[in-house]
Design an enzyme around this catalytic site. Structure first.
Site, short mmCIF file in Angstrom:
data_model
loop_
_atom_site.label_atom_id
_atom_site.label_comp_id
_atom_site.label_asym_id
_atom_site.label_seq_id
_atom_site.Cartn_x
_atom_site.Cartn_y
_atom_site.Cartn_z
N ASP A 207 3.86 2.61 -0.72
CA ASP A 207 2.77 3.61 -0.88
C ASP A 207 3.00 4.88 -0.11
O ASP A 207 2.27 5.28 0.75
CB ASP A 207 1.45 3.06 -0.32
N ASP A 235 3.70 2.42 -5.74
CA ASP A 235 2.81 3.56 -5.33
C ASP A 235 3.77 4.59 -5.12
O ASP A 235 3.78 5.07 -3.67
CB ASP A 235 1.66 3.26 -4.47
N HIS A 379 4.00 -5.51 -5.64
CA HIS A 379 3.22 -4.21 -4.94
C HIS A 379 1.93 -4.96 -4.62
O HIS A 379 1.42 -4.49 -3.20
CB HIS A 379 2.78 -3.24 -6.21
N HIS A 389 -8.90 -4.46 -1.06
CA HIS A 389 -8.30 -5.08 -2.03
C HIS A 389 -8.03 -6.70 -1.89
O HIS A 389 -7.36 -7.39 -2.15
CB HIS A 389 -6.55 -4.52 -2.22
N VAL A 419 -2.06 -2.56 0.13
CA VAL A 419 -3.15 -2.10 1.17
C VAL A 419 -2.51 -1.05 2.24
O VAL A 419 -1.36 -1.41 2.59
CB VAL A 419 -3.28 -3.53 2.02
N HIS A 420 -3.14 -0.08 2.74
CA HIS A 420 -2.78 0.84 3.48
C HIS A 420 -2.63 0.51 5.07
O HIS A 420 -3.43 1.30 5.74
CB HIS A 420 -3.37 1.95 3.10
#
Length: 516
Positions: A207, A235, A379, A389, A419-420
């Site tokens: 991400d 991402d 991902h 998520h 997931v950030h």
């Protein structure tokens, strides 16, 4: 380096343009336009500029020596060529820009990709010394259109017969133009030969996006002299339908992607079935049942990033696609003592699907005497204790379909993004912490523009060993066939400080109890 916040949501970075805004010229983008072999007196130094931190923990970075390491000599000492400044998309004519390099099935194969704003030859000239241009390889170029956007000419050239662990100088562009004005020379080092006795070091980012945090992540990677190639677990650009963001992203990180091998995986932000729509496999399937989508799914991703792997359009499950290049969403490659398997969370993965049949054959083909380490990249994470998520089909259903296959196949680590935040899980099998299970590592913290995912499930599951909402990236150092180490770095700490460090255990397929 650049500031970031831990334990709270960061404000959106102004380094990433909003729709219709030009990118801000600072940080990595603070360059003048130069051509191969030229320099500009008084030009801004690569990586010069300061960064405005968001929330607490903000730090500034100046134009120091760290960011000058762009083109590397892997595995040895010697003179390192100066980096080539990234070329901006507004450059006129056939000047190559957005250059990136991916490896083929093994270190002897490589694909060089770039973009030009006008038609130009798709040729790469390369050799062992600067300017030698001893050999030549030719490829193809294409464009795609989405709405009122038409892409640059996207060139892809496959090179074969390369020596492993070798520094090559390569030129992209037209040698026949007057004084080579449309020619750029760069360099890249091929990865170590396939073999259990080899060592290998690579970075995993998820991400990434194109914010100031993203730039800091890439600066960390460029400043690591041991790093040999980069995996991005989906991402990439966060274009979300705004196709010019793909051009900006590819130029922004060209210094890394053109000088070290780069292997992408596909994420939900690459689907782009509607403007600014993140998409899901369910949306894709529903759209297909309705008779089509408003835009072609994965159109930009598949046009811009090709590799040597299965070509789904041609219906092959193990070949190298048309012309030896493929835009498949899942593929594999080997380097040093490791096999890498890139899976697609947003392509069908159930029984009878092309991806699952391909994976079955892929796992059977692994020669453990040559590649004792096996890594999977996807991902959407299969294990995740963050509140973000939860309950998505691409996580639970894909895990149900493929977890036993990966376990029986001896996959040691599964990397994910989405997931950030950062989380290390296991070793785990079938939801239970178990010796000999697979280690799962979620690294969706590369610098995206949506902020950090700071809320976690409580109590913390037994299989969740380490979790933290901070921007960063990870690194795998494989010493040999039996010892490998994982390190996670937060971008506010610097490379010398490890926020998480562990020896990676091998998976023991004997613990697997399900179908394979």
């Amino acid at each position: 380096l650049a500031g970031l916040c831990c334990g709270e949501v960061c404000s959106r970075s102004t380094a990433e343009s909003t729709a219709g805004e030009p990118p801000r010229t600072r940080g990595i983008m603070a360059h003048t336009h130069t051509h191969a072999g030229s320099s500009a007196a008084g030009a801004p130094r690569p990586w010069a500029g300061s960064y405005r931190g968001a929330s607490r923990g903000a730090m500034a970075v100046g134009g120091g020596c760290l960011g000058l390491i762009v083109v590397l000599m892997i595995g040895g000492c010697g003179a390192v060529p100066a980096p080539q400044a990234p070329h901006r998309v507004e450059d006129a004519g056939g000047v190559p820009q957005q250059v990136h390099v991916t490896q083929g099935k093994h270190p002897g194969k490589m694909i060089v990709s770039w973009a030009t704003n006008t038609p130009s030859v798709s040729e790469v000239h390369y050799g062992l010394t600067p300017g030698a241009n001893t050999w030549k390889a030719a490829g193809k170029a294409s464009q795609y259109t989405r709405g009122d956007y038409t892409s640059p000419f996207l060139h892809h050239v496959k090179i074969t017969g390369l020596n492993a662990s070798t520094l090559y100088y390569y030129s992209v562009g037209d040698l026949n133009t007057k004084k080579g004005k449309n020619l750029r020379e760069l360099s890249v080092t091929t990865l170590p030969p396939v073999g259990a006795a080899q060592s290998l070091t690579f970075t995993v980012i998820g991400d990434l996006g194109q914010t100031e945090f993203s730039e800091s992540t890439v600066m960390h990677v460029l400043g690591d002299p041991k790093q040999q190639f980069t995996i991005i677990a989906g991402d990439l650009s966060y274009a979300d339908g705004n196709q010019s963001r793909w051009d900006r992203w590819s130029n922004l990180f060209e210094p890394l992607l053109s000088s070290r091998v780069f292997q992408p995986a596909v994420g939900n932000h690459e689907i782009e079935i509607k403007d600014r729509d993140r998409g899901s496999l369910a949306q894709l399937q529903a759209g297909k049942e309705r008779g089509g989508w408003d835009y072609v799914p994965f159109q930009a991703y598949q046009a811009r990033f090709v590799h040597c792997g299965p070509d789904t359009a041609a219906g092959s499950k193990g070949g190298e696609g048309v012309g030896g290049m493929s835009s498949s969403l899942f593929y594999s490659y080997s380097a040093g003592p490791a096999r890498f398997i890139h899976l697609a969370s947003y392509a069908p993965f159930g029984d009878g699907s092309e991806q699952k049949l391909w994976l079955q054959d892929e796992l059977k083909s692994i020669d453990r005497t040559q590649t004792p380490w096996v890594f999977a990249v996807l991902h959407a994470p299969w294990y995740n204790s963050n509140q973000a998520h939860q309950g998505e089909d691409e996580e639970g259903m894909m895990r149900g379909s493929m977890e036993d296959m990966l376990c029986f196949g001896g996959v040691d680590v599964v990397f994910a993004g989405h997931v950030h935040a950062y989380e290390r899980i296991g070793p785990v099998y079938n939801g239970t912490m178990q010796k000999g299970g697979i280690t799962y590592i979620n690294v969706g913290d590369g610098g995206n523009r949506e902020g950090l995912a700071v809320h976690y499930l409580t109590p913390q599951p037994q299989w969740s060993v380490m979790r933290q909402a901070s921007y960063g990236h990870g690194k795998v150092e494989i010493v040999n066939g039996t010892h490998a180490y994982w390190t996670w770095h937060r971008i506010q700490d610097g490379e010398v400080i490890a926020a998480d460090h562990v020896e990676i255990p091998h998976t023991q397929p004997g613990i697997c109890k399900g179908k394979h």
